[in-house]
Design an enzyme around this catalytic site. Sequence first.
Site, short mmCIF file in Angstrom:
data_model
loop_
_atom_site.label_atom_id
_atom_site.label_comp_id
_atom_site.label_asym_id
_atom_site.label_seq_id
_atom_site.Cartn_x
_atom_site.Cartn_y
_atom_site.Cartn_z
N ARG A 1 24.93 14.21 2.87
CA ARG A 1 23.82 14.26 3.87
C ARG A 1 23.43 15.56 3.95
O ARG A 1 22.05 15.93 3.05
CB ARG A 1 24.21 13.65 5.17
CG ARG A 1 22.66 12.89 5.46
CD ARG A 1 23.42 12.34 7.31
NE ARG A 1 24.65 12.42 6.93
CZ ARG A 1 25.01 11.32 8.58
NH1 ARG A 1 23.67 10.73 7.87
NH2 ARG A 1 26.29 11.82 9.09
N GLU B 1 22.98 12.27 -1.42
CA GLU B 1 21.43 11.41 0.06
C GLU B 1 20.90 12.49 0.32
O GLU B 1 19.80 12.18 0.60
CB GLU B 1 22.90 10.94 0.75
CG GLU B 1 23.42 10.92 1.43
CD GLU B 1 24.48 10.94 2.53
OE1 GLU B 1 25.64 10.50 2.22
OE2 GLU B 1 23.29 10.11 3.02
N ARG C 1 33.28 8.72 16.03
CA ARG C 1 32.41 10.04 16.26
C ARG C 1 32.03 9.72 17.59
O ARG C 1 31.31 8.86 17.80
CB ARG C 1 30.95 9.73 15.26
CG ARG C 1 31.09 10.05 13.66
CD ARG C 1 29.77 10.08 13.10
NE ARG C 1 30.50 11.00 12.13
CZ ARG C 1 30.15 10.33 10.44
NH1 ARG C 1 29.59 8.99 10.75
NH2 ARG C 1 30.76 10.55 9.37
N ASP D 1 32.87 15.24 1.09
CA ASP D 1 31.59 16.69 1.35
C ASP D 1 32.30 18.02 0.68
O ASP D 1 31.34 18.13 0.43
CB ASP D 1 30.87 16.70 2.57
CG ASP D 1 30.15 15.43 2.19
OD1 ASP D 1 29.55 14.36 1.88
OD2 ASP D 1 29.51 15.32 3.95
N GLY E 1 33.69 11.21 9.42
CA GLY E 1 33.77 9.98 8.54
C GLY E 1 35.08 10.36 7.30
O GLY E 1 35.75 11.49 7.45
N THR F 1 37.44 16.08 4.56
CA THR F 1 35.82 15.02 4.50
C THR F 1 35.71 15.55 2.94
O THR F 1 35.51 16.27 2.30
CB THR F 1 34.36 15.75 5.07
OG1 THR F 1 33.48 15.58 4.46
CG2 THR F 1 34.41 17.25 4.84
N ILE G 1 31.73 3.33 -1.21
CA ILE G 1 33.52 3.53 -1.82
C ILE G 1 33.71 4.20 -2.12
O ILE G 1 34.92 4.60 -2.39
CB ILE G 1 32.60 2.55 -3.43
CG1 ILE G 1 33.48 2.59 -3.86
CG2 ILE G 1 31.13 3.53 -3.98
CD1 ILE G 1 32.88 0.73 -5.10
N ASP H 1 31.99 20.10 2.72
CA ASP H 1 31.55 21.66 3.25
C ASP H 1 31.57 22.11 4.55
O ASP H 1 31.38 22.48 5.44
CB ASP H 1 29.62 20.25 3.59
CG ASP H 1 30.40 19.65 4.15
OD1 ASP H 1 31.15 19.29 4.92
OD2 ASP H 1 28.62 19.88 5.14
N ASP I 1 33.35 19.73 10.07
CA ASP I 1 32.56 20.66 10.94
C ASP I 1 32.42 19.85 12.87
O ASP I 1 32.89 20.27 13.35
CB ASP I 1 31.44 21.22 10.66
CG ASP I 1 31.63 22.45 9.58
OD1 ASP I 1 32.81 22.87 9.63
OD2 ASP I 1 30.48 22.95 8.70
N GLY I 2 31.82 18.95 12.84
CA GLY I 2 31.60 17.93 13.49
C GLY I 2 33.01 18.05 14.76
O GLY I 2 33.09 18.61 15.43
O1 F6P Z 1 32.12 12.03 5.25
C1 F6P Z 1 30.91 12.57 4.87
C2 F6P Z 1 29.61 10.92 4.54
O2 F6P Z 1 30.13 10.62 3.39
C3 F6P Z 1 28.35 12.41 4.56
O3 F6P Z 1 28.07 12.49 2.61
C4 F6P Z 1 27.55 10.60 4.90
O4 F6P Z 1 26.23 11.08 5.24
C5 F6P Z 1 28.04 10.73 5.77
O5 F6P Z 1 29.01 11.14 5.78
C6 F6P Z 1 28.12 9.37 6.20
O6 F6P Z 1 28.84 8.74 7.08
P1 F6P Z 1 28.84 7.00 7.94
O7 F6P Z 1 28.39 6.44 7.49
O8 F6P Z 1 30.19 6.96 8.62
O9 F6P Z 1 28.15 7.32 9.19
#
Ligand code: F6P
Length: 332
Positions: free
Chosen positions: A174, A226, A75, A130, A14, A128, A254, A132, A106-107
Amino acid sequence: MNKIKRIGVLTSGGDAPGMNAAVRAVARTALANGIECVGIRRGWQGLITSDFVPLTRESVGHILSRGGTILYTARSDEFMTEKGRLKAVATCKMLGLDAVVAIGGDGTFRGALELSRLGIPVVGVPATIDNDVGCTNYTIGFDTACNTAIECIDKLRDTMQSHERCSVVEVMGRNAGFLALYVGIAVGATAVLVPEHQTDFDRDVVERIRESRLAGNTHFMIVVAEGAGSAVEFGKKIHDALGMEPRVTVLGHIQRGGAPNARDRETATRMGYYAVNALVEGNTNCIIGTQEGGIVQIPIEEALVMKKHLQMDRYRIMEAMQFGGLYTNDNK
Ligand code: F6P
């Protein structure tokens, strides 16, 4: 000592505000050290398909302040396979890349570890929204995303206050509640729901709205990460439990856009600089992180097993702002 002649830089997973600032810092620091820098487009997938663009001082000019990533991001399922990774190694050999700087979460770093095991030196830069990534206090993009969410929620509050309503706002996260919790504190939320904390709907939502009402409030702000559940479902449950007509807003992507703020530009620039320095010094296969405000290098394998826990003291502080609360020193 400096055997590195050419490096690749990529952004993966992301996107996050400040990725461009990190790309610029990597390219300019490399060039200043006599190292050529090649941008790999579309993350690990671009390394498989040899999708690249040479970077110069000029080509990374004026990107410091831009959101998104000029290198695109993706990804890659193919990179998860050994066959895919071997193709990526072949691209590194063909392009003469002595090392790769991978910017992401992390990914991205799990991919980096696999590539390093195939003999390609890698350094990771955490980015990121997040926040995290276990080995670093801070990830590029988090502060800008918090501010974007706060700006939106402040606007929501205006209309919720006028109509004396309840707002349920879903923010990203997430697997992690950092964004939700920081934002919840900053907007004075009635309740914050995070994936790290099993939600007891009656205790964490119904009772909090009820207590807030008894304290004299007539509008309520519920912030939901989420990963803690669907804001729409929480809205329905609030309606059923309290007879209110909540309005649900999902902020969505956004939060990932927009110009990076001061903290993200500055952190990205320092991390990009130190990523190349690590390579120049021969410290490969590590992640650049911030700890106690300073920059550190952590071996990738170690970094990937490090955990960063949501600071529960912040959770209690958020609650205390609404309903008071006893001081507890659980800031660990
Ligand atoms: O960048 C991390 C994140 O924002 C998560 O919080 C979210 O669940 C995920 O990316 C969604 O990303 P995409 O819609 O690009 O798969």
